[in-house]
Write a protein that holds these residues in place. Structure first.
Motif, PDB file in Angstrom:
ATOM      1  N   UNK A  87      61.867   1.209  12.841  1.00  0.00           N
ATOM      2  CA  UNK A  87      63.140   0.893  12.189  1.00  0.00           C
ATOM      3  C   UNK A  87      62.899   0.611  10.721  1.00  0.00           C
ATOM      4  N   UNK A  88      63.884   0.885   9.924  1.00  0.00           N
ATOM      5  CA  UNK A  88      63.814   0.689   8.483  1.00  0.00           C
ATOM      6  C   UNK A  88      63.844  -0.791   8.144  1.00  0.00           C
ATOM      7  N   UNK A  89      62.946  -1.198   7.255  1.00  0.00           N
ATOM      8  CA  UNK A  89      62.963  -2.546   6.696  1.00  0.00           C
ATOM      9  C   UNK A  89      62.731  -2.445   5.194  1.00  0.00           C
ATOM     10  N   UNK A  90      63.249  -3.394   4.493  1.00  0.00           N
ATOM     11  CA  UNK A  90      62.988  -3.482   3.059  1.00  0.00           C
ATOM     12  C   UNK A  90      61.594  -4.073   2.872  1.00  0.00           C
ATOM     13  N   UNK A  91      60.856  -3.566   1.893  1.00  0.00           N
ATOM     14  CA  UNK A  91      59.501  -4.040   1.654  1.00  0.00           C
ATOM     15  C   UNK A  91      59.488  -5.557   1.501  1.00  0.00           C
ATOM     16  N   UNK A  92      58.623  -6.204   2.267  1.00  0.00           N
ATOM     17  CA  UNK A  92      58.466  -7.645   2.200  1.00  0.00           C
ATOM     18  C   UNK A  92      59.542  -8.425   2.937  1.00  0.00           C
ATOM     19  N   UNK A  93      60.416  -7.735   3.642  1.00  0.00           N
ATOM     20  CA  UNK A  93      61.513  -8.384   4.373  1.00  0.00           C
ATOM     21  C   UNK A  93      61.406  -8.066   5.857  1.00  0.00           C
ATOM     22  N   UNK A  94      62.230  -8.736   6.649  1.00  0.00           N
ATOM     23  CA  UNK A  94      62.233  -8.515   8.093  1.00  0.00           C
ATOM     24  C   UNK A  94      63.270  -7.484   8.527  1.00  0.00           C
ATOM     25  N   UNK A  95      64.143  -7.083   7.599  1.00  0.00           N
ATOM     26  CA  UNK A  95      65.202  -6.139   7.946  1.00  0.00           C
ATOM     27  C   UNK A  95      65.561  -5.296   6.728  1.00  0.00           C
ATOM     28  N   UNK A  96      66.602  -4.495   6.867  1.00  0.00           N
ATOM     29  CA  UNK A  96      67.007  -3.581   5.790  1.00  0.00           C
ATOM     30  C   UNK A  96      68.320  -3.987   5.137  1.00  0.00           C
ATOM     31  N   UNK A  97      68.775  -5.220   5.378  1.00  0.00           N
ATOM     32  CA  UNK A  97      70.102  -5.601   4.867  1.00  0.00           C
ATOM     33  C   UNK A  97      70.174  -5.653   3.344  1.00  0.00           C
ATOM     34  N   UNK A 136      51.010   4.804  12.151  1.00  0.00           N
ATOM     35  CA  UNK A 136      51.241   3.981  13.321  1.00  0.00           C
ATOM     36  C   UNK A 136      51.912   2.666  13.011  1.00  0.00           C
ATOM     37  N   UNK A 137      52.525   2.548  11.869  1.00  0.00           N
ATOM     38  CA  UNK A 137      53.073   1.270  11.437  1.00  0.00           C
ATOM     39  C   UNK A 137      54.565   1.341  11.227  1.00  0.00           C
ATOM     40  N   UNK A 138      55.226   0.245  11.494  1.00  0.00           N
ATOM     41  CA  UNK A 138      56.646   0.138  11.205  1.00  0.00           C
ATOM     42  C   UNK A 138      56.850  -0.504   9.838  1.00  0.00           C
ATOM     43  N   UNK A 139      55.798  -0.859   9.195  1.00  0.00           N
ATOM     44  CA  UNK A 139      55.852  -1.502   7.875  1.00  0.00           C
ATOM     45  C   UNK A 139      55.199  -0.597   6.845  1.00  0.00           C
ATOM     46  N   UNK A 158      52.630   0.672   3.976  1.00  0.00           N
ATOM     47  CA  UNK A 158      51.253   0.404   3.617  1.00  0.00           C
ATOM     48  C   UNK A 158      51.287  -0.314   2.258  1.00  0.00           C
ATOM     49  N   UNK A 159      50.186  -0.925   1.826  1.00  0.00           N
ATOM     50  CA  UNK A 159      50.209  -1.676   0.571  1.00  0.00           C
ATOM     51  C   UNK A 159      50.727  -0.851  -0.614  1.00  0.00           C
ATOM     52  N   UNK A 160      50.472   0.454  -0.621  1.00  0.00           N
ATOM     53  CA  UNK A 160      50.943   1.266  -1.735  1.00  0.00           C
ATOM     54  C   UNK A 160      52.354   1.782  -1.492  1.00  0.00           C
ATOM     55  N   UNK A 161      52.927   1.499  -0.305  1.00  0.00           N
ATOM     56  CA  UNK A 161      54.195   2.098   0.087  1.00  0.00           C
ATOM     57  C   UNK A 161      55.398   1.389  -0.477  1.00  0.00           C
ATOM     58  N   UNK A 162      56.515   2.010  -0.231  1.00  0.00           N
ATOM     59  CA  UNK A 162      57.801   1.449  -0.631  1.00  0.00           C
ATOM     60  C   UNK A 162      58.494   0.920   0.587  1.00  0.00           C
ATOM     61  N   UNK A 163      59.622   1.502   0.931  1.00  0.00           N
ATOM     62  CA  UNK A 163      60.418   1.037   2.048  1.00  0.00           C
ATOM     63  C   UNK A 163      59.960   1.714   3.321  1.00  0.00           C
ATOM     64  N   UNK A 164      59.898   0.945   4.380  1.00  0.00           N
ATOM     65  CA  UNK A 164      59.482   1.490   5.673  1.00  0.00           C
ATOM     66  C   UNK A 164      60.580   1.290   6.688  1.00  0.00           C
ATOM     67  N   UNK A 165      60.527   2.074   7.727  1.00  0.00           N
ATOM     68  CA  UNK A 165      61.458   1.924   8.824  1.00  0.00           C
ATOM     69  C   UNK A 165      60.837   1.071   9.892  1.00  0.00           C
ATOM     70  N   UNK A 166      61.685   0.368  10.570  1.00  0.00           N
ATOM     71  CA  UNK A 166      61.241  -0.423  11.708  1.00  0.00           C
ATOM     72  C   UNK A 166      62.295  -0.361  12.762  1.00  0.00           C
TER      73      UNK A 166
END
Length: 184
Positions: free
Chosen positions: A50-60, A171-174, A176-184
């Motif tokens: 699922x999508x999450x905002x970097x450093x956050x628990x969700x994408x809100x 294999x991550x929902x978050x 990577x350190x160089x990444x931007x926004x991930x899905x969760x």
């Protein structure tokens, strides 16, 4: 991301127009549900990402569809897995109370589409699929629960995915350190 034997996964994207800002007391019950509902999704059978905002628990905090529009982008092993989470878990309470927190949409606000297993859809890809559904109606390329298509019917559209996103751990929902926004 959970391991899967499926060749394709179901991507899910929805938009919700807030009636009030997230920090407004009238929206507090929704905000209070975010962590438990997201934890339920993360642990649900068939959940992939699922999508999450970097450093956050969700994408809100992400607002790609407008300042007062929040988004959900996720990937599931099967349509049944997403259906079960949506309608047979704690998520159902949020669905039943959505009119308390969100405006009624006059056009499609949810889109589903099949992606190759391992592909993490981008927000741009999701917005494009929603626009396709709104413009052309349900098709094997962009559909809803009520107008679903099988992976076989959508097979030729499985190739319509952008290249892998840099900075995303496979294999991550978050991110990577160089990444931007991930899905969760």
């Amino acid at each position: 991301m959970t391991a899967s034997t499926h060749a394709a996964h179901l991507a899910h994207f929805n938009v919700a127009t807030l009636r009030h800002p997230l920090d407004d007391p009238r929206t507090a019950p929704f905000v209070d549900m975010l962590d438990p509902v997201n934890a339920a999704a993360d642990g649900a059978p068939g959940f992939v990402w699922r999508l999450v905002e970097e450093g956050k628990a969700d994408a809100t905090g992400l607002r790609p569809a407008g300042e007062n529009v929040i988004v959900t982008l996720s990937v599931w092993e099967t349509q049944q897995a997403l259906w079960d989470f949506t309608y047979r878990s704690g998520h159902l309470e949020a669905m039943q109370r959505r009119r308390d927190w969100f405006e009624r949409h006059v056009e499609a606000h949810l889109v589903l589409w099949w992606v190759p297993a391992g592909h993490l859809p981008t927000v741009d890809e999701a917005l494009e699929r929603l626009a396709d559904l709104r413009a052309h109606g349900p098709s094997p390329r962009a559909f809803t629960f009520a107008s679903a298509y099988t992976t076989a019917e959508a097979a030729r559209h499985l190739q319509d995915v952008p290249p892998a996103q840099p900075g995303m751990a496979a294999g991550s929902a978050r991110p990577t350190p160089a990444g931007g926004t991930a899905a969760v």
